[in-house]
Scaffold this active site. Structure first.
Site: not given
Ligand SMILES: *[C@@H]1O[C@H](CO)[C@@H](O)[C@H](O)[C@H]1NC(C)=O
Ligand SMILES: *[C@@H]1O[C@H](CO)[C@@H](O)[C@H](O)[C@H]1NC(C)=O
Ligand SMILES: *[C@@H]1O[C@H](CO)[C@@H](O)[C@H](O)[C@H]1NC(C)=O
Ligand SMILES: *[C@@H]1O[C@H](CO)[C@@H](O)[C@H](O)[C@H]1NC(C)=O
Ligand SMILES: *[C@@H]1O[C@H](CO)[C@@H](O)[C@H](O)[C@H]1NC(C)=O
Length: 481
Positions: A409, A189, A187, A194, A404, A402
């Site tokens: 602090d 990314k 998962h 270089d 994450k 999306h």
């Molecule tokens: C987690 O993240 C992906 C995309 O980054 C998404 O497709 C997936 O449905 C997500 N869901 C869960 C339950 O983790």
């Protein structure tokens, strides 16, 4: 006088004798092993020292002579607008194009799936042009530089068409079958250019991640020492590609790292002293020295003194893909503990869209319930909804936050995993931790954590974030977005 022993007592004596004999045999075996293989321990030690020396030498040789520079990058979906004076960051699209233009020798990309050209939706969508542009540029350089892509083995609905095109242009591709290896997915990314610049963040290699999905990432320029450490994670993915691979245990010592939660890499980031490290998941993909992603997240929550702000797409204290599903309270417990024991202010900004798992909301309500009027703990949950027009609603898998990341602090954390159990137990992901706590600079926006907090507060205070008052109503709204 002779007292006959009870049969029970006799049995105890017999068992004790047996245990003594077994212990004696074990000691004997250990001594024999030591006599026969006296340098086993020696060998262990040499390997350890050599990995340590390699690490230290790396640091001295490279020492990040170059002025590492970090830029937060974002994709803001088309049609979303924040207030006039709100925080604006460079786009991920511009960041990727800049990385491509800087590349002189190599580009290594770790990716979940590829959909850079709008071939999957069978529509002609103007907002796909950025993705197509990045793809064309990648294709152009594929014949000229070393371009390597590690990608998760696609499921039935996904295709490798983009990567076949890149391969024909000269790129090398390895398919990592994480389902077979760990019952998870790759998962992750990130990009390494270089062995000097890097990108890591939530955006997939998908045109939607540039214009239709809200994403957050980080680009670090001119930072060979960090790029080299991330390169070890890339090499690990590369080595487990293919259909006959297996995960080494233990990993060869050249995959190990001296940089982790306990001993982060120290360098100057935009002229401010900083300590950084990469965490990785699952634990099976963590060679010696690598902090696993969950440990890293928990240590950051435990370290917070004033606040923990979390912005993730999914937050479910459950292993959602396993059967049977298991309760997985690790992160949840640490958040509650921080709020209860240290009065830390906890804020969660979670996403809601048509594919949201409804089982997420009761857990979020349970966290939010800690803010009662009798013993007020400072815990707040808000739901972020990306609006969509009729047109945009037709684009599958888009219009969602999306992100994450987490900011406290003291520390900034930028990751690639959803926050549910599976992502830390069997899915491959990485996190970057930036710690600038003892930098005495008090200039606003000088630290990464301050910049990340500005992003969080912009979103938190925006009209796109909703309180948890009426979850039923809220979730039904998300269904139609
Ligand atoms: C987690 O993240 C992906 C995309 O980054 C998404 O497709 C997936 O449905 C997500 N869901 C869960 C339950 O983790
Ligand atoms: C935006 O910033 C300018 C200059 O700092 C200030 O004059 C203006 O009032 C601000 N506008 C808003 C809407 O906050
Ligand atoms: C990277 O370093 C080079 C000089 O080595 C400099 O020209 C370039 O502007 C730097 N890039 C960034 C983004 O700081
Ligand atoms: C470690 O060494 C092996 C064998 O030389 C090599 O294939 C692999 O790429 C190396 N790994 C790293 C992280 O450099
Ligand atoms: C950040 O750095 C400080 C100073 O070295 C350290 O005490 C703290 O534990 C670090 N925080 C995290 C979350 O690693």
């Amino acid at each position: 006088m002779y007292t006959p022993r009870s049969p029970g007592l006799q049995k105890i004596y017999r068992d004790a004798a047996l245990v003594l004999v077994v212990i004696f045999i074990l000691i004997l075996l250990m001594m024999v092993q030591l006599l026969l293989f006296p340098f086993n321990h020696q060998m262990d030690k040499t390997i350890r020292t050599s990995s340590g020396t390699v690490g230290a030498a790396d640091y001295l040789d490279v020492g990040c002579p170059n002025p590492c520079s970090l830029v937060l990058v974002e994709s803001i979906p088309e049609g979303m607008h924040f207030g006039l004076n709100s925080t604006v960051n460079p786009s991920i699209f511009d960041g990727w194009m800049k990385l491509l233009s800087e590349a002189e020798r190599s580009i290594d990309i770790a990716s979940f799936y590829w959909a850079m050209r709008n071939t999957d939706t069978h529509t002609s969508e103007p907002s796909a042009s950025q993705g197509e542009e990045v793809f064309q540029e990648l294709q152009r350089v594929s014949g000229k530089l070393s371009v390597r892509v590690a990608v998760n083995k696609p499921s039935k609905s996904q295709s490798l068409a983009d990567l076949s095109v890149l391969e024909q242009s000269g790129a090398e591709v390895t398919v990592v079958d994480m389902l077979r290896l760990t019952t998870g997915v790759l998962h992750t990314k990130f990009w390494i250019v270089d062995m000097r610049h890097l990108y890591i963040g939530s955006a997939n290699m998908d045109w939607r991640s540039l214009t239709q999905v809200k994403e957050l990432g980080v680009i670090i320029y001119n930072c060979s020492c960090l790029a080299k450490d991330l390169g070890k994670i890339f090499e690990a993915y590369w080595s487990i590609g293919g259909s006959n691979s297996s995960i080494p245990s233990p990993w060869p010592s050249n995959y190990s790292t001296p940089y982790n939660e306990k001993t982060p890499m120290e360098l100057n980031l935009d002229n401010t002293p900083a300590r950084l490290y990469f965490s990785s998941s699952p634990p099976a993909l963590c060679p010696e020295g690598r902090t696993d992603d969950l440990t890293s997240i928990l240590s950051i929550i435990d370290d917070a003194e004033e606040f923990v702000h979390v912005a993730v797409m999914n937050y479910i204290p459950v292993t959602t893909f396993s059967y049977p599903k298991r309760f997985w309270p690790a992160i949840d417990t640490h958040l509650r503990k921080a709020a209860f024991e240290r009065r830390v202010s906890v804020r969660l900004l979670i996403s809601c869209w048509q594919h949201s798992d409804p089982s997420m909301f009761p857990f979020l309500e349970s966290l939010a319930a800690l803010k009662s009027k009798w013993k007020p703990l400072d815990v707040e949950v808000r739901i972020f909804v990306v609006p969509a027009t009729q047109e945009q609603m037709r684009i599958p898998y888009s219009r969602v936050n999306h992100n994450k990341y987490m900011v406290t602090d003291r520390v900034a954390y930028i990751g690639t995993s959803n926050w549910s159990g599976d992502y830390f137990q069997n899915t491959a992901g990485v996190g970057l931790v930036v710690n600038q706590t003892d930098s005495n600079t008090r200039i606003p926006s000088s630290t990464v954590a301050e910049q990340l907090r500005d992003i969080f507060m912009r979103d938190w205070d925006s009209p796109y974030s909703k309180t948890m008052n009426n979850v039923e109503e809220l979730t039904s709204t998300c269904k139609y977005i």
